[in-house]
Design an enzyme around this catalytic site. Structure first.
Site, mmCIF file in Angstrom:
data_model
loop_
_atom_site.group_PDB
_atom_site.id
_atom_site.type_symbol
_atom_site.label_atom_id
_atom_site.label_comp_id
_atom_site.label_asym_id
_atom_site.label_seq_id
_atom_site.Cartn_x
_atom_site.Cartn_y
_atom_site.Cartn_z
ATOM 1 N N GLY A 258 94.381 -23.647 -30.696
ATOM 2 C CA GLY A 258 94.758 -24.388 -31.894
ATOM 3 C C GLY A 258 95.997 -25.243 -31.686
ATOM 4 O O GLY A 258 96.960 -24.821 -31.045
ATOM 5 N N ALA B 209 106.677 -5.518 -30.301
ATOM 6 C CA ALA B 209 105.457 -5.619 -31.094
ATOM 7 C C ALA B 209 105.678 -5.177 -32.534
ATOM 8 O O ALA B 209 105.198 -5.823 -33.474
ATOM 9 C CB ALA B 209 104.354 -4.770 -30.451
ATOM 10 N N GLY C 117 115.811 -4.433 -16.226
ATOM 11 C CA GLY C 117 115.802 -4.274 -17.675
ATOM 12 C C GLY C 117 114.710 -3.323 -18.106
ATOM 13 O O GLY C 117 114.219 -2.513 -17.320
ATOM 14 N N VAL C 118 114.299 -3.449 -19.360
ATOM 15 C CA VAL C 118 113.326 -2.515 -19.931
ATOM 16 C C VAL C 118 112.032 -2.490 -19.133
ATOM 17 O O VAL C 118 111.568 -1.431 -18.689
ATOM 18 C CB VAL C 118 113.044 -2.880 -21.404
ATOM 19 C CG1 VAL C 118 111.910 -2.023 -21.957
ATOM 20 C CG2 VAL C 118 114.300 -2.706 -22.245
ATOM 21 N N HIS D 200 112.368 25.198 -35.029
ATOM 22 C CA HIS D 200 112.632 25.761 -33.700
ATOM 23 C C HIS D 200 111.362 26.442 -33.169
ATOM 24 O O HIS D 200 110.707 27.181 -33.904
ATOM 25 C CB HIS D 200 113.754 26.798 -33.798
ATOM 26 C CG HIS D 200 114.026 27.509 -32.510
ATOM 27 N ND1 HIS D 200 114.735 26.935 -31.484
ATOM 28 C CD2 HIS D 200 113.658 28.748 -32.081
ATOM 29 C CE1 HIS D 200 114.808 27.790 -30.483
ATOM 30 N NE2 HIS D 200 114.162 28.908 -30.822
ATOM 31 N N THR E 185 99.053 -10.022 -26.157
ATOM 32 C CA THR E 185 99.751 -9.444 -25.009
ATOM 33 C C THR E 185 99.926 -7.943 -25.152
ATOM 34 O O THR E 185 99.679 -7.180 -24.210
ATOM 35 C CB THR E 185 101.125 -10.113 -24.830
ATOM 36 O OG1 THR E 185 100.931 -11.479 -24.460
ATOM 37 C CG2 THR E 185 101.945 -9.417 -23.759
ATOM 38 N N CYS E 186 100.345 -7.483 -26.323
ATOM 39 C CA CYS E 186 100.625 -6.057 -26.513
ATOM 40 C C CYS E 186 99.423 -5.202 -26.140
ATOM 41 O O CYS E 186 99.548 -4.231 -25.393
ATOM 42 C CB CYS E 186 101.026 -5.797 -27.955
ATOM 43 S SG CYS E 186 101.281 -4.052 -28.321
ATOM 44 N N GLY F 145 114.788 -7.334 -11.347
ATOM 45 C CA GLY F 145 115.072 -7.148 -12.762
ATOM 46 C C GLY F 145 115.049 -5.679 -13.138
ATOM 47 O O GLY F 145 114.010 -5.022 -13.023
#
Length: 473
Positions: free
Chosen positions: A114, A327, A190-191, A452, A41-42, A188
């Site tokens: 599997g 992940a 969320g993230v 800086h 998925t990632c 939704g």
């Protein structure tokens, strides 16, 4: 013909393939079973493709205000086909890289589905893996000494808001849009929902977010959530919080119409498309758990701190065990599991030290606990905040919204949490993560000389601000 292995991993996503690499390094004969593509998925439906789209959206949004930088351009437009082409090239390049790593580590990859078998002629214990091969050939039988379940997750749906490929989408379908809609409703906040809201808004889409909680990104520190709400509204995103979507009101015809109950009244919303972003659910069906004593609670596999299930030779990692579905967490869980298999006595993961990121524009990153959580735990807290408006590099970038916030214990001086919202903060959070791993106090961060001009100066100033000593406030 049955093949014997020290370790067989169900799932070749980020957690699974990293676990396989570590196992190979430790001399374990290892195989991966993957029904789709290595990277999971990632790589194919999450982290990488979404960030590629977010980057294109960011470039477009920057180009539209290029005059602010003294750069005069003709009319700027989006070729979404080329945006998708770039995304696909990045994914394919990384996919080839994972395939190379498997060959380099001499890790066998079985392309198929599997399932765990119970005690059989192959083994007196559950754990033999029957692989239904994608190419239609006879099932392969793998006899491992140990198994890691790393089958990942998929987008959660809401009853009545199932994806249809045309009007109602999950993030999976949204990643493969051929054209941008004129408008979209995101269920939704969320993230994932906020990343999509940010991206699509930057692409010029009219975005409405409907969130059940009383604020967006509700798991983040309250001040971070408040600032994100302000900046999303500044982009033109419509945010509706404290809202319960009513799936039974959904109408799909030349777009979508849906109602939500908002603070006791019912409101109607219209858009071209609807994106459901309400979390993810584990892929644990039809993998043979019923043939084992593995325990499942609330849809997730139960493990100990080394990721062993009730069957001590079968481990589980990543999204299938719940917790932080990230992940980088899955990868480290895989490493811990493999090292435990190999008898290396790994240290359990300290989840409160894991950095969390939101790749919206602006970005959000955090590690540790929020100010609210700290107070709930009984800490007397002191807080240091520093705005990017006083950071030269942020002004140079033309991205001065946001701040860094550090929460410390008044009595022990321990850092309890670090929270950031602003430009490139996902690239900055590891400093705070390292500080917390090393039990640093704000004084130590403040006396780390930050170069800086850099954005990271905000971290040093926030650390000084904890004790009221910020220099540029």
């Amino acid at each position: 013909m049955a093949q014997e292995y020290d370790l067989v991993i169900l799932g070749g996503g980020t957690g699974g393939y990293v676990a396989a690499i570590r196992a190979s390094q430790l001399g374990l004969k290892t195989a991966i079973v993957e029904k789709g593509k290595l990277g999971g998925t990632c790589l194919h439906k999450g982290c990488i493709p979404s960030k590629a789209l977010l980057r294109s959206a960011e470039v477009y949004a920057t180009a539209k205000r290029s005059e602010d930088f003294g750069v005069l351009t003709k009319e700027v437009s989006v070729d979404f086909g080329k945006v998708q082409e770039r995304k696909n090239k990045i994914v394919e390049q990384l996919h080839k890289g994972v395939q190379h790593l498997m060959k380099q580590g001499k890790i066998d990859v079985y392309e198929g589905y599997g399932r765990i078998l119970g005690p059989s002629i192959f083994s007196p214990m559950p754990g033999t893996i029957s692989v239904e091969m994608n190419n239609g050939s006879e099932n392969e039988m793998l006899i491992p000494k140990n198994v890691i379940i790393a089958t990942g997750s998929r987008p959660r749906t809401l009853p009545g808001l199932e994806t249809d490929g045309e009007y109602v989408m999950s993030s999976d379908e949204a990643l493969n849009l051929e054209t941008l809609p004129n408008s979209i409703i995101i269920v939704g906040g969320g993230v994932i929902g906020i990343e999509w809201a940010s991206m699509l808004s930057d692409f010029g889409v009219d975005v409405t977010v409907i969130e059940y909680a009383d604020r967006i990104i509700p798991t983040e520190d309250h001040e971070i959530s408040k600032e994100m709400q302000r900046l999303m509204k500044k982009k033109g995103v419509k945010l509706v919080t404290g809202a319960k979507v009513l799936p039974e009101t959904l109408v799909k015809e030349n777009g979508v119409i849906i109602s939500a109950e908002v603070k006791g009244t019912v409101q109607e919303f219209k858009a071209d498309k609807l994106l459901v972003s309400v979390g993810r659910q584990a892929n644990i069906e039809s993998i043979g758990l019923e043939n084992t004593d593995i325990q499942v609670e609330k849809g997730f596999i139960v493990t100990n701190e080394f990721f062993q299930t009730k069957e001590s030779h079968i481990y589980a990692i990543g999204d299938v065990i719940g917790g932080l579905q990230l992940a980088h967490v899955a990868s480290h869980e895989g490493i811990v599991a493999v090292e435990h298999i190999a008898g290396k006595n790994p240290a359990p993961i300290q989840y409160h030290l894991v950095s969390r990121c939101i790749y919206s524009n602006p970005e959000v990153s955090s590690v540790g606990i929020t100010e609210e959580q700290a107070k709930e735990k009984g800490h007397k807290v002191k807080v240091g905040k520093f705005s990017f408006r006083a950071i030269g590099k942020a002004l140079v970038f033309g991205e001065s919204d946001g701040f860094v916030k550090i929460i410390a214990d008044q009595e022990t001086d321990d850092i309890l949490g670090v929270h950031m919202i602003g430009p490139h903060v996902t690239d900055m959070i590891s400093e705070a993560g390292l500080a917390m791993v090393l039990d640093a106090v704000p004084w130590e961060i403040a006396h780390t000389i930050h170069p800086h001009p850099t954005l990271s100066e905000a971290i040093g100033e926030a650390a000084l601000a904890v004790d009221g000593k910020a220099l540029h406030a």
